[in-house]
Design an enzyme around this catalytic site. Structure first.
Site: not given
Ligand code: IVH
Length: 660
Positions: A108, A110, A112, A216, A306, A398, A401, A416, A421
């Site tokens: 999946e 990740k 942010d 999500y 990451k 400023c 002006c 300002c 201005c």
């Molecule tokens: S699983 C024990 N799935 O990433 C499992 N986390 O470093 C925990 N995150 O704290 C999380 N997308 O805030 C999972 N598809 C995803 C995610 C996800 C973002 C974030 C989440 C978690 C951190 C883990």
């Protein structure tokens, strides 16, 4: 099924189509009409209101603090793999621990943002908790309810469960929020994660409601444990329950398929509508997950791969300041151009003096810049001090002006003070003409600059004196485009008062506040004549905004502009509903605690509809305090002052209604 419940189901379906699937079947206007019909039905008979009604997303007044509550099971985070080697090492460990059994990964994205757990009972959303320290989270239920893609009610057999997932702010919303904040002289958020957190963890849920957050889901739990034997199936069930589940996911047979998924989305990262910082891989089978178990901190069955941050090193060539329409002086770093993951970067805002001090940055320094969800990169830190280096000093006058600059106490922004201005003028005329404001087609930044330079425009009021000859005589303008601009100017006179108010450029009065002010005061004159206390009676107007409005109208020049706009024929009044004949006219109420069935917002609306006022604090002027469960200091104060305390049913009786 009752008529009201039928309507609710229809609305829920359209919300799902719009917010979760992004495939609306009806227009916004049709949706609004359905919502209004539901509101009318519920208002006529408050007994019909249920907490999971689509009308109940925003409810409740700001709270005084967050309550911490335990999670159903710990919400831990993930170990990271920073490169292919570390991901392969993870895979090797999983294979060793499973002793050669076959298994699959679910990959999946990740996202942010920040993680949140939402608990449902009887098919209804009950509780939303942030991750907190993993064992306890903050109760953000009223805020979470405002996230449109989060279902308040779910269909199907499963009545009690928990979903865990990520709250995110889409990049488009993030960029707009930052642009608005900059205009209002507030600091920009560094990245969508900070802005999601800043938007969810606020005491006033109406702020969350305005921030276009998304949720999500990625875990489905029952009694704190995985609800299904396969993670993939859990994601499918979450989809069926009506949650948004990221479609960018895959079942991978082995590490090579997993790596291919990681690479694919690394390349697509810039084209996604939200920020991701990597890929999460989870062993699909829950029994296998259980055999793999957990270390003290992380599951052994999942890992976060990451992506590298989108950063680069470059040199700050100089720091100068830009003047915005409210006069805010913003320091801007001019950078030696550098590519940050494919995008050339040459400027970065440094926000204000405090931020420059925090970073300790000066012209000549080598810095690390980062791009995250925003078009404008930010300076992360100083890597090496330059030699020579020129420390930044906010100019006393400023740069455009030459008028004096001041930084009011307690504020981070220097401004300002000259309202005419030229820098402020260009920005403020451009704001006035912008689409969401007075929507003057054809009057863009370039034309505004020309008009100001040619001395044709000294204030927004001058727009209404422009002639065809003047416009057509400008560079790159013909009769056609001049006519178009004039038509836009004429049309702006028909737009409603909130647009005009927003167009005036009063600091802290944007689209939303302008709407509340227009509704409350009913006319620009009433607003102009209101004192700070009266201003604060309007929704969401606090001391800072009230003071800013007073200051603005105190300036002779601004009042002149207003008079000329009036003479030009702009809209100066707004329909204000007259409720002086209502049963509660002349009475002031204070609401405290949780009422048995009405939300704060509902109670407030019922009181206001009946002509009463609702105030936030108890004073001698308070007529009644309406107290529910867990009423706190306001109830004490009422008892102290001898003010009569009402229950919800007392209030309803006064309104001539039976039990809600
Ligand atoms: S699983 C024990 N799935 O990433 C499992 N986390 O470093 C925990 N995150 O704290 C999380 N997308 O805030 C999972 N598809 C995803 C995610 C996800 C973002 C974030 C989440 C978690 C951190 C883990």
């Amino acid at each position: 099924m009752s008529k009201v419940e039928q309507l609710r189901q229809q609305i829920r379906r359209h919300e799902y189509l719009y917010y979760v699937l992004d495939q609306p079947e009806i227009s916004d206007a049709e949706y609004d009409a359905m919502m209004r019909e539901l509101q009318a039905m519920e208002q006529a008979d408050p007994a019909l209101v249920t907490p999971d009604s689509p009308t109940q997303r925003v409810g409740g007044a700001p709270r005084e603090g967050f309550v911490k509550l335990p999670h159903s099971s710990p919400m831990l985070s993930l170990d990271n793999a920073l490169n292919e080697g570390e991901l392969r090492a993870f895979d090797q460990r999983v294979r060793d621990l499973l002793g050669g059994e076959s298994f699959r990964y679910v990959a999946e994205l990740k996202l942010d943002g920040l993680s949140m757990a939402v608990q449902y009972r009887d098919h209804s959303l009950q509780l939303a908790l942030t991750r907190g320290d993993g064992s306890e989270g903050e109760d953000v239920t009223p805020n979470a309810r405002t996230i449109r893609s989060l279902p308040l009610r779910v269909p199907g057999e499963r009545a009690a469960f928990e979903a865990r997932g990520e709250v995110v702010m889409p990049n488009a919303a993030f960029q707009k929020l930052n642009a608005d904040r900059e205009q209002e002289g507030l600091p920009r958020y560094a990245n969508p994660r900070n802005s999601s957190a800043g938007s969810l963890r606020v005491l006033d849920p109406t702020i969350t409601a305005n921030r276009q957050l998304d949720f999500y889901a990625y875990f489905l739990l029952a009694d704190g444990q995985p609800a299904r034997g396969s993670h993939w199936e859990a994601l499918e069930e979450l989809t069926a329950l009506g949650f948004k589940v990221n479609p960018a996911r895959a079942l991978c047979e082995d590490i090579d398929e997993l790596l291919a998924f990681c690479r694919r989305y690394e390349a697509e990262r810039d084209r996604l509508p939200f920020e991701i910082d990597g890929v999460v891989a989870k062993v699909d089978s829950v029994p296998q997950q259980q055999r793999l178990g957990w270390t003290a901190k992380f599951p052994r069955w999942a890992i976060a791969f990451k992506y590298a941050a989108r950063q680069a090193e470059t040199v700050v060539e100089k720091i100068d300041v830009q003047v915005g329409r409210t006069g805010a002086l913003t320091p801007v770093a001019h950078l030696k151009p550098v590519a940050v993951s494919g995008v050339m970067v040459s400027r970065s805002t440094l926000h204000n003096e405090d931020e420059i001090a925090r970073l300790g940055v000066a012209a000549g320094d080598t810095v690390l810049v980062e791009r995250s969800g925003d078009v404008i990169p930010k300076v992360v830190k100083v890597i090496r001090e330059g030699d020579p280096r020129t420390p930044f000093q906010m100019p006393a006058t400023c740069p455009v002006c030459g008028s004096s600059v001041s930084r009011p106490e307690g504020e981070v922004v220097s401004r300002c003070l000259n309202s005419s201005c030229p820098a402020r003028l260009i920005e403020s005329v451009a704001h006035f003409a912008a689409r969401p404001v007075l929507d003057i087609a054809g009057l863009g930044d370039e034309l505004v600059k020309q008009l100001v330079k040619a001395g044709l425009v000294h204030s927004v009021a001058d727009l209404y004196d422009l002639t065809l000859e003047q416009l057509a005589g400008l560079e790159r303008m013909g009769t056609k485009s001049a006519e178009r601009v004039l038509a836009g100017i004429a049309r702006s006179k028909t737009l409603p008062l909130p647009r005009v108010l927003n167009g005036l450029g009063i600091p802290f009065v944007g689209e939303r506040t302008a709407q509340f002010l227009a509704e409350h005061f009913g006319s620009l004159d009433a607003l102009r004549d209101a004192d700070e206390a009266q201003l604060q009676q309007a929704t969401e107007v606090g001391p800072k905004v009230a003071q800013s409005i007073r200051r603005w109208f105190a300036e002779e020049r601004n009042r002149e502009v207003v008079e000329r706009l009036r003479a030009a024929g702009l809209t100066f009044t707004h329909q204000k509903v007259d409720r002086s004949g209502g049963p509660l006219a002349g009475m002031t109420f204070v609401l405290t605690g949780t009422l048995p069935t009405l939300s704060r917002e509902q109670a407030k609306e019922m009181i206001e509809t009946a002509g009463g006022k609702v105030s936030g604090s108890v004073s001698k002027k308070t007529s009644y305090v309406v107290a529910g469960e867990e009423a706190g200091s306001k109830l004490e104060k009422a008892n102290e002052l001898g003010i009569k305390v009402l229950s919800q049913s007392d209030l309803l009786a006064m309104l001539g209604k039976l039990e809600a």
